[in-house]
Design an enzyme around this catalytic site. Structure first.
Site, short mmCIF file in Angstrom:
data_model
loop_
_atom_site.label_atom_id
_atom_site.label_comp_id
_atom_site.label_asym_id
_atom_site.label_seq_id
_atom_site.Cartn_x
_atom_site.Cartn_y
_atom_site.Cartn_z
N CYS A 1 0.83 -1.19 0.00
CA CYS A 1 0.00 0.00 0.00
C CYS A 1 0.88 1.25 0.00
CB CYS A 1 -0.89 -0.02 1.24
SG CYS A 1 -2.01 1.38 1.34
N GLU B 1 -8.83 -1.22 -2.66
CA GLU B 1 -9.19 0.20 -2.79
C GLU B 1 -10.52 0.50 -2.09
OE1 GLU B 1 -6.89 2.08 -3.58
OE2 GLU B 1 -5.63 0.56 -4.51
ZN ZN Z 1 -3.69 0.91 -0.19
#
Ligand code: ZN
Length: 193
Positions: free
Chosen positions: A110, A159
């Site tokens: 991420c 997401e």
């Molecule tokens: Zn992420």
């Protein structure tokens, strides 16, 4: 243009806040953000750009990651057959999902997490995602219904979690009963989301 300095990191309150629905028709600033989010992901897959601006490669990015707590995200990713999924989405909702679970063998990554993590994250094997989609080129907003499986589905679910204030680091497990790997070999998928 979004750069690393614009991306907030783990520990920032916005990343654990449930994002707000986006009002339609889209405002000018929401349109610009969607365009910028998609452009970041595209730029991040261009080696020369990455070197010049020191950005991290990604396959997706969500509005909360640039400290805008609204339900929007962009994805630009190819599946293993070379089919491109390139979307700037508004108010996405999972309307159907399988019971079966999968995970990314090497673990997820991420843009908002700067550390190495151990463990795997459960995801639905297949989802149907409904959303409004902003087409940057034509400046049109159209409804989409996407059937997403395997690795591609994992990207969209990662997401979507951002819009619900969830980071994958809060869903890390050493193993997941009855879940299968999204693909056979843990080849090094370098891209973050
Ligand atoms: Zn992420």
């Amino acid at each position: 243009m979004i750069l690393m300095k614009d991306i907030i990191r783990e520990g920032h309150k916005t990343l654990t806040t449930v994002a707000k629905e986006v009002r339609l028709p889209l405002s000018k600033s929401d349109k610009k953000l969607l365009k910028d989010l998609l452009q970041y992901v595209k730029n991040s897959q261009d080696e020369a750009f990455v070197e010049k601006y020191h950005i991290r490669p990604a396959v997706g990015i969500a509005a909360p990651q640039v400290n805008v707590s609204k339900r929007m995200y962009a994805v630009h990713v190819e599946d293993f057959d070379g089919v491109l999924y390139s979307y700037a989405l508004i108010n996405p909702v999972i309307t159907k999902k399988t019971n079966s679970l999968i995970y990314l063998p090497g673990g997820e990554g991420c843009l908002s997490v700067d550390r190495e993590t151990e463990g795997i994250t459960p995801r639905y094997e297949s989802i149907t995602l409904e959303a409004m989609s902003y087409d940057v080129a034509s400046d049109q907003v159209i409804p989409v219904k996407l059937e997403l499986n395997g690795y591609i589905g994992i990207v969209f679910q990662h997401e979507l979690d951002h819009l619900n204030g969830i980071l994958y680091v809060s869903k890390l497990f050493p193993s997941i009963p009855n879940a299968k790997p999204a693909f056979e070999f843990a080849n090094d998928l370098e891209n973050e989301a």
